[in-house]
Scaffold this motif. Structure first.
Motif, PDB file in Angstrom:
ATOM      1  N   CYS A   1       0.810  -1.207   0.000  1.00  0.00           N
ATOM      2  CA  CYS A   1       0.000   0.000   0.000  1.00  0.00           C
ATOM      3  C   CYS A   1       0.847   1.262   0.000  1.00  0.00           C
ATOM      4  O   CYS A   1       2.060   1.235   0.207  1.00  0.00           O
ATOM      5  N   ALA A   2       0.154   2.375  -0.240  1.00  0.00           N
ATOM      6  CA  ALA A   2       0.754   3.697  -0.142  1.00  0.00           C
ATOM      7  C   ALA A   2      -0.288   4.652   0.413  1.00  0.00           C
ATOM      8  O   ALA A   2      -1.483   4.493   0.154  1.00  0.00           O
ATOM      9  N   ARG A   3       0.166   5.617   1.170  1.00  0.00           N
ATOM     10  CA  ARG A   3      -0.693   6.730   1.586  1.00  0.00           C
ATOM     11  C   ARG A   3      -0.424   7.879   0.618  1.00  0.00           C
ATOM     12  O   ARG A   3       0.690   8.397   0.563  1.00  0.00           O
ATOM     13  N   VAL A   4      -1.443   8.233  -0.173  1.00  0.00           N
ATOM     14  CA  VAL A   4      -1.292   9.242  -1.215  1.00  0.00           C
ATOM     15  C   VAL A   4      -1.908  10.548  -0.738  1.00  0.00           C
ATOM     16  O   VAL A   4      -3.081  10.603  -0.350  1.00  0.00           O
ATOM     17  N   THR A   5      -1.101  11.609  -0.779  1.00  0.00           N
ATOM     18  CA  THR A   5      -1.553  12.946  -0.419  1.00  0.00           C
ATOM     19  C   THR A   5      -0.995  13.921  -1.438  1.00  0.00           C
ATOM     20  O   THR A   5       0.229  14.115  -1.516  1.00  0.00           O
ATOM     21  N   GLY A   6      -1.875  14.493  -2.237  1.00  0.00           N
ATOM     22  CA  GLY A   6      -1.424  15.430  -3.256  1.00  0.00           C
ATOM     23  C   GLY A   6      -0.465  14.776  -4.228  1.00  0.00           C
ATOM     24  O   GLY A   6      -0.796  13.782  -4.881  1.00  0.00           O
ATOM     25  N   SER A   7       0.752  15.298  -4.326  1.00  0.00           N
ATOM     26  CA  SER A   7       1.742  14.774  -5.270  1.00  0.00           C
ATOM     27  C   SER A   7       2.697  13.768  -4.632  1.00  0.00           C
ATOM     28  O   SER A   7       3.675  13.358  -5.252  1.00  0.00           O
TER      29      SER A   7
END
Length: 413
Positions: free
Chosen positions: A370-376
């Motif tokens: 997984c990844a935590r995606v925030t903006g760029s």
């Protein structure tokens, strides 16, 4: 935040089409909701309301909140299929002090056994603005809170603690950070994960995105299912096994590896112990199978059971979390070590993630790959179970193999 006054109506009706992630709006990563596997599942957008919660009792409080909200809807469900009617998506933190979130979407499109449906809350479904999926473009990569060398040192320290009798197993993790030039469009990322890992559950909840091979718990009426994974091999190690078929070689290596079978036994036993008080019947296979994925092979145990009394999927997840597969054995000692020596703020990595319906049914996997995606920015996580025979260099190599799922999806979306 509430965007539609409650209580209101929830209507499920037949729909045509497939779970095309391109049909989701071009929105912030935090606004995309997804739970799909092999062509079945749910995608959602819009937000009716949300609940954010911290604390050891977060699972119970989330279940109670959702029960109240779901009861407030006037439901018109024309199909009665799993995932129909009002549903909520949830992403729970690994640690008590971190924030967990439950989101009730405005619109959900679903497919179950080839039957399409759409659920809308509060009136006719608004169509998402159509926009082509965007490539992330060039990415910059950097270490996160735990570098590769830092991870090897952490593994060596943990092995010493295990050999000193502190605990039998502990799960350590590290992170890497990808940075794009513009806000990331997670739709092509999710589409690539779903295509390459059809055996996994591809998910997105409040910016937490990934494809997990591990089902913490599924509940459908009185039937439950849990897939436990622990013990990992990858094709780079197949040559050491001395056979020609890479996947078979890795599977044979895992079954014959004392380190991997020991790690797996701890994980399967901890899940069975947590589920047993809730079940009239519980079936735990004596030996694990091999789950072959595109990047790794896992030892897997599929646990099935029949509930002895009604209990929601969220409460079951709370009883299971954290299993030995993501924490260690004994749980309390391993958890204390992770907080003191792990070096990583896990956030919602390795926490339960998925969906639930108004009857307490649903599916909650473990937020892995997984990844935590925030903006760029995307923060990718990977880890592994450490036991007395763990070798730091091998454990670091395992994290690279696991990180490859998200890294490849980002670089080729």
């Amino acid at each position: 935040m509430t965007s539609v006054s409650l209580p209101t109506t929830a209507r499920t009706e037949p729909a045509t089409g497939t779970l095309a992630l391109a049909n989701l709006p071009d929105a912030r990563a935090e606004d995309i909701l997804c739970w799909i596997r092999g062509g079945d599942g749910l995608i959602g957008w819009g937000e009716v309301t949300r609940f954010e919660v911290t604390g050891r009792d977060r699972f119970v409080r989330a279940a109670q909140w959702w029960e109240r909200v779901a009861a407030s809807f006037e439901v018109d469900d024309q199909l009665g299929v799993p995932g129909g009617g009002p549903v909520a998506f949830a992403s729970f933190s690994f640690e008590d002090a971190e924030t967990s979130v439950v989101v009730v979407p405005r619109v959900v499109f679903g497919v179950r056994d080839g039957r399409g449906f759409v659920t809308t809350i509060g009136g006719p479904a608004p169509r998402p603005s159509q926009a082509p999926m965007r490539s992330p473009g060039p990415l910059g990569w950097s270490d996160g809170q735990v570098s590769g060398d830092g991870y090897k040192a952490a593994v060596a320290d943990a092995v010493a603690a295990i050999r000193g009798g502190a605990f039998q197993k502990v799960v350590l993790a590290r992170d890497v950070v990808a940075t794009a030039e513009a806000p990331l469009d997670v739709r092509p990322l999710l589409a690539r994960l779903a295509d390459r890992y059809p055996q996994c559950w591809t998910y997105a909840v409040d910016g937490m995105i990934g494809a997990t091979p591990e089902m913490l718990v599924r509940r459908q009426d009185d039937q439950i299912f849990s897939r436990v994974l622990a013990g990992t091999g990858w094709r780079g190690g197949a040559e050491r096994a001395g056979t020609e078929n890479p996947d078979d070689a890795v599977a044979d290596f895992l079954r014959g590896s004392e380190k991997n079978t020991e790690e797996h036994e701890y994980a399967a036993a901890s899940a069975a112990r947590a589920l047993e008080p809730y079940c009239a019947d519980l079936d735990v296979p004596e030996r694990p199978s091999a789950l072959r994925l595109a990047n790794v092979v896992h030892l897997a145990t599929d646990i099935t059971g029949r509930l002895s009394r009604p209990v929601s999927v969220v409460e079951l997840a709370g009883a299971l979390h954290p299993t030995a597969a993501v924490c260690g054995t004994p749980t309390e000692a391993a958890g204390d070590y992770i907080r003191a020596r792990g070096g990583l703020d896990r956030d919602r990595y390795a926490g339960p993630i998925g969906w639930m319906d108004a009857a307490g049914n649903g599916e909650l996997g473990i937020a892995l790959r997984c990844a935590r995606v925030t903006g760029s920015t995307a923060r990718l996580y990977a880890g592994g179970g450490i036991v007395a025979d763990s070798v730091p260099e091998n454990e670091l190599e395992e994290t690279y193999a696991k990180l490859a799922a998200l890294r490849d999806a980002l670089e080729n979306a």
